[in-house]
Design a protein around this motif. Structure first.
Motif, mmCIF file in Angstrom:
data_model
loop_
_atom_site.group_PDB
_atom_site.id
_atom_site.type_symbol
_atom_site.label_atom_id
_atom_site.label_comp_id
_atom_site.label_asym_id
_atom_site.label_seq_id
_atom_site.Cartn_x
_atom_site.Cartn_y
_atom_site.Cartn_z
ATOM 1 N N VAL A 239 0.914 -1.156 0.000
ATOM 2 C CA VAL A 239 0.000 0.000 0.000
ATOM 3 C C VAL A 239 0.946 1.195 0.000
ATOM 4 C CG1 VAL A 239 -1.919 1.174 1.138
ATOM 5 C CG2 VAL A 239 -1.682 -1.315 1.348
ATOM 6 N N ALA A 240 1.259 1.654 -1.184
ATOM 7 C CA ALA A 240 2.395 2.578 -1.352
ATOM 8 C C ALA A 240 2.204 3.863 -0.572
ATOM 9 C CB ALA A 240 2.601 2.887 -2.834
ATOM 10 N N MET A 241 0.954 4.340 -0.453
ATOM 11 C CA MET A 241 0.783 5.659 0.144
ATOM 12 C C MET A 241 0.801 5.647 1.668
ATOM 13 S SD MET A 241 -3.010 6.168 -1.156
ATOM 14 C CE MET A 241 -4.314 5.804 -0.015
ATOM 15 N N ARG A 242 0.777 4.442 2.274
ATOM 16 C CA ARG A 242 0.808 4.431 3.751
ATOM 17 C C ARG A 242 2.183 4.657 4.357
ATOM 18 N NH1 ARG A 242 -3.639 -0.147 4.723
ATOM 19 N NH2 ARG A 242 -5.432 1.190 4.356
ATOM 20 N N PRO A 243 3.280 4.115 4.027
ATOM 21 C CA PRO A 243 3.458 3.007 3.096
ATOM 22 C C PRO A 243 3.549 1.686 3.840
ATOM 23 C CG PRO A 243 5.552 4.086 3.530
ATOM 24 C CD PRO A 243 4.552 4.700 4.462
ATOM 25 N N GLU A 244 3.100 0.618 3.142
ATOM 26 C CA GLU A 244 3.191 -0.741 3.686
ATOM 27 C C GLU A 244 3.794 -1.670 2.642
ATOM 28 O OE1 GLU A 244 -0.846 -0.533 6.401
ATOM 29 O OE2 GLU A 244 -0.650 -2.201 4.959
ATOM 30 N N GLY A 245 4.637 -2.562 3.095
ATOM 31 C CA GLY A 245 5.225 -3.554 2.195
ATOM 32 C C GLY A 245 6.481 -3.083 1.488
ATOM 33 N N ILE A 246 6.861 -1.849 1.741
ATOM 34 C CA ILE A 246 7.993 -1.280 1.001
ATOM 35 C C ILE A 246 9.325 -1.879 1.459
ATOM 36 C CG2 ILE A 246 9.192 0.855 0.369
ATOM 37 C CD1 ILE A 246 6.340 0.565 -0.802
ATOM 38 N N ASP A 247 9.416 -2.179 2.757
ATOM 39 C CA ASP A 247 10.665 -2.796 3.240
ATOM 40 C C ASP A 247 10.881 -4.153 2.578
ATOM 41 O OD1 ASP A 247 8.392 -3.607 4.558
ATOM 42 O OD2 ASP A 247 9.345 -3.874 6.511
ATOM 43 N N GLU A 248 9.795 -4.894 2.435
ATOM 44 C CA GLU A 248 9.885 -6.201 1.776
ATOM 45 C C GLU A 248 10.269 -6.044 0.303
ATOM 46 O OE1 GLU A 248 7.090 -9.991 0.777
ATOM 47 O OE2 GLU A 248 6.243 -8.518 2.170
#
Ligand SMILES: Nc1nc2c(ncn2[C@@H]2O[C@H](COP(=O)(O)OP(=O)(O)OP(=O)(O)O)[C@@H](O)[C@H]2O)c(=O)[nH]1
Ligand SMILES: [Mg+2]
Length: 331
Positions: A239-248
């Protein structure tokens, strides 16, 4: 011709006027004369080859810019410097001054370790496919650890990103008809990593399983000489704008990099990229010189045209003669 100012600009890349020098070199790549561009690339080239080049592609509106922004921030937090090229073929007159870019610049604007530049399609020698790799060289030469190239994936362009990047991320989003259609557009084939963005919307799970099905059919999966799978593209939900999952996602980028280095794929990709660059430059030079002699009214070209029209000569032989003549009067 005015190559001394190019030398000066390049030397400023190490100094306090770095950002200004960078901006001016990128403008030179976008709008400069062929002579100045040549001078710049010849001088920059020995300084390049250190940056990791990351391509971010996908259909319009899937969240590429938001992802790029979040990935840049994550890379910064890991101590890496980041240059971003947002290639925007759909914006002929804005020069890239889009709202999204302003927002992005704000979130990083006090940080000297990030540099963001948008490139629109107007006015490039040889088009964006020619200018983009050269602009990436400028950012590489300026010493950024990572260079992210964002392009809209509409057919040919994702192939071009893949030709410039070491690692290509293909971004998809649920509910945008990206599943099967993406496969048709050839977008799957260039992916080293998949992102399913907008995972806050319904349908991310369905899209992920559709994607896994396509990987199982062999799309985008890299095999070694013996036919064994050597790289299976990860599918990361964000969920790019939160962001979530970006570290992965950034972990996946790092892992792919390690894979490229460990298997010799990096060298192979770089040789392919070099070949691509040589081809584009050679073709561009032939086009430019042809246009020039055509405009100036070249006696050889005129006499060859007359002979071909009169059936005294076939056009292939005429082209050979012209190329030979061009060859003997190279700059
Ligand atoms: N719900 C949701 N919206 C998102 C997410 N990521 C981006 N968006 C929104 O989706 C819209 C498009 O995002 P961009 O990042 O501009 O998409 P893009 O792929 O760069 O678009 P183009 O460059 O025009 O092709 C914006 O309104 C974003 O705020 C996400 O994870 N969830
Ligand atoms: Mg965008």
């Amino acid at each position: 011709v005015a190559t001394s100012d190019v030398t000066e600009l390049i030397s400023e890349l190490d100094g306090t006027a770095r950002r200004r020098a960078l901006a001016r070199l990128l403008t030179l790549v976008e709008d400069g004369t062929p002579e100045r561009l040549r001078a710049a690339i010849r001088e920059l080239y020995p300084r390049t080859g250190r940056a990791r080049i990351l391509g971010m592609t996908g259909s319009p509106g899937v969240g590429k810019s938001t992802l790029t922004n979040a990935v840049a921030a994550e890379l910064r937090s890991r101590g890496r410097t980041v240059g971003v090229l947002a290639v925007d073929p759909s914006s002929p007159f804005s020069g890239g001054a889009l709202l999204g870019d302003r927002v992005r610049m704000q979130s990083h604007h006090a940080d000297d370790g990030v540099f963001i530049r948008s490139m629109a399609s107007r006015g490039h020698l040889g088009g964006l496919s020619f200018a983009t790799p050269q602009a990436a060289l400028v950012l590489d030469a300026a010493g950024f650890d990572d260079v992210i190239i964002e392009t809209v994936g509409v057919g040919q362009s994702e192939v071009e990103v893949a030709a410039t990047a070491d690692t290509t991320i293909v971004a998809l989003a649920p509910g945008m008809g990206d599943g099967i259609q993406a496969a048709k557009a050839g977008i799957l084939e260039v992916a080293d990593l998949f992102v399913i963005n907008k995972a806050d919307h319904g349908g991310a799970g369905k899209l992920a399983s559709e994607l896994r099905g396509m990987l199982e059919m062999g799309h985008a999966v890299e095999t070694d000489a013996s036919g064994a799978v050597s790289w299976w593209p990860p599918i990361v939900r964000t969920v790019a704008m939160r962001p979530e999952g970006i570290d992965e996602l950034v972990d996946g980028f790092d892992e792919h990099r390690e894979h490229l280095e460990a298997t010799g794929q990096l060298d192979r990709r770089r040789r392919l990229r070099a070949l691509h660059a040589i081809r584009e430059i050679a073709l561009e030079q032939i086009r430019t010189r042809f246009s020039r002699i055509e405009a100036e009214g070249d006696p050889l070209l005129e006499s060859l045209s007359e002979k071909v029209a009169a059936r005294d000569l076939d056009p292939y032989t005429a082209a050979d003669e012209l190329l030979d003549a061009m060859e003997s009067d190279r700059p």
